[in-house]
Design a protein around this motif. Sequence first.
Motif, PDB file in Angstrom:
ATOM      1  N   PHE A   1      -5.288  -4.424  -4.963  1.00 18.86           N
ATOM      2  CA  PHE A   1      -4.001  -3.715  -4.957  1.00 18.86           C
ATOM      3  C   PHE A   1      -4.134  -2.360  -5.624  1.00 18.86           C
ATOM      4  O   PHE A   1      -3.626  -1.352  -5.135  1.00 18.86           O
ATOM      5  N   ASP A   2      -4.809  -2.339  -6.755  1.00 19.71           N
ATOM      6  CA  ASP A   2      -4.906  -1.118  -7.543  1.00 19.71           C
ATOM      7  C   ASP A   2      -5.678  -0.024  -6.810  1.00 19.71           C
ATOM      8  O   ASP A   2      -5.393   1.152  -6.988  1.00 19.71           O
ATOM      9  N   THR A   3      -6.649  -0.389  -5.984  1.00 16.48           N
ATOM     10  CA  THR A   3      -7.401   0.627  -5.257  1.00 16.48           C
ATOM     11  C   THR A   3      -6.645   1.154  -4.040  1.00 16.48           C
ATOM     12  O   THR A   3      -6.900   2.257  -3.588  1.00 16.48           O
ATOM     13  N   ARG A   4      -5.710   0.368  -3.516  1.00 12.04           N
ATOM     14  CA  ARG A   4      -4.996   0.771  -2.304  1.00 12.04           C
ATOM     15  C   ARG A   4      -3.655   1.444  -2.571  1.00 12.04           C
ATOM     16  O   ARG A   4      -3.152   2.176  -1.736  1.00 12.04           O
ATOM     17  N   VAL A   5      -3.062   1.161  -3.714  1.00 17.43           N
ATOM     18  CA  VAL A   5      -1.728   1.691  -4.021  1.00 17.43           C
ATOM     19  C   VAL A   5      -1.837   2.583  -5.249  1.00 17.43           C
ATOM     20  O   VAL A   5      -2.407   2.199  -6.264  1.00 17.43           O
ATOM     21  N   LYS A   6      -1.254   3.749  -5.139  1.00 12.76           N
ATOM     22  CA  LYS A   6      -1.257   4.669  -6.279  1.00 12.76           C
ATOM     23  C   LYS A   6      -0.100   4.305  -7.200  1.00 12.76           C
ATOM     24  O   LYS A   6       1.064   4.414  -6.830  1.00 12.76           O
ATOM     25  N   ARG A   7      -0.458   3.868  -8.388  1.00 12.93           N
ATOM     26  CA  ARG A   7       0.556   3.500  -9.368  1.00 12.93           C
ATOM     27  C   ARG A   7       0.923   4.729 -10.174  1.00 12.93           C
ATOM     28  O   ARG A   7       0.084   5.320 -10.821  1.00 12.93           O
ATOM     29  N   GLU A   8       2.176   5.082 -10.142  1.00 15.63           N
ATOM     30  CA  GLU A   8       2.615   6.291 -10.837  1.00 15.63           C
ATOM     31  C   GLU A   8       3.344   5.977 -12.135  1.00 15.63           C
ATOM     32  O   GLU A   8       3.234   6.708 -13.094  1.00 15.63           O
ATOM     33  N   THR A   9       4.092   4.882 -12.141  1.00 13.49           N
ATOM     34  CA  THR A   9       4.918   4.590 -13.310  1.00 13.49           C
ATOM     35  C   THR A   9       4.665   3.178 -13.803  1.00 13.49           C
ATOM     36  O   THR A   9       4.143   2.320 -13.092  1.00 13.49           O
TER      37      THR A   9
END
Length: 175
Positions: free
Chosen positions: A104-112
């Motif tokens: 998940f972390d590599t595919r979705v950019k976590r901003e907050t």
Amino acid sequence: MRTPWQQMSGSERFGWILGHWVLAIPVLIIIAAYVAMTFPLFAPLPVVPNFALLLVLLWALYRPAQLPPWTGFIVGLAGDIFLGTPFGANALLVPVFILAVAGFDTRVKRETWLADWLFAIPAIFVYHLLLWKLCGWIAAPIPFLPLFSQAAATLAVYPVIGLLFVGAQRKWAAG
């Protein structure tokens, strides 16, 4: 033929061990969380949040290099021992959970930080659902309500534990 470990000098072995001691910290802290979950708790509801799973999630999101998937097997075995789940249930699910969080972390950019919490909601519920199904297959079926309550309690304490975790990580990284 000699193994690489045998080919190292004593100082090289010491340097290798010293360089890899960081992997022991998350494992020991998560195992301590499993132990803490077994302490008697006097609360209005008979629900103890899954602090260990929450720490696995936070470590996999914020410090994935310190918690490789193979350490999840060790952590899961400790969870099976301390929580009394069928032997191997958590040992199977925790490494898969770490891999899923990494994917998940590599595919979705976590901003907050809120996005992390919103990701934690389905992740923790799916983990508990899979644990419930796996426990039913390995041993006698158990009711889902206690695991659902534990998942809800885990998500309720996520903001506090998450802020403490991130604060400790920042302080440790700066120090």
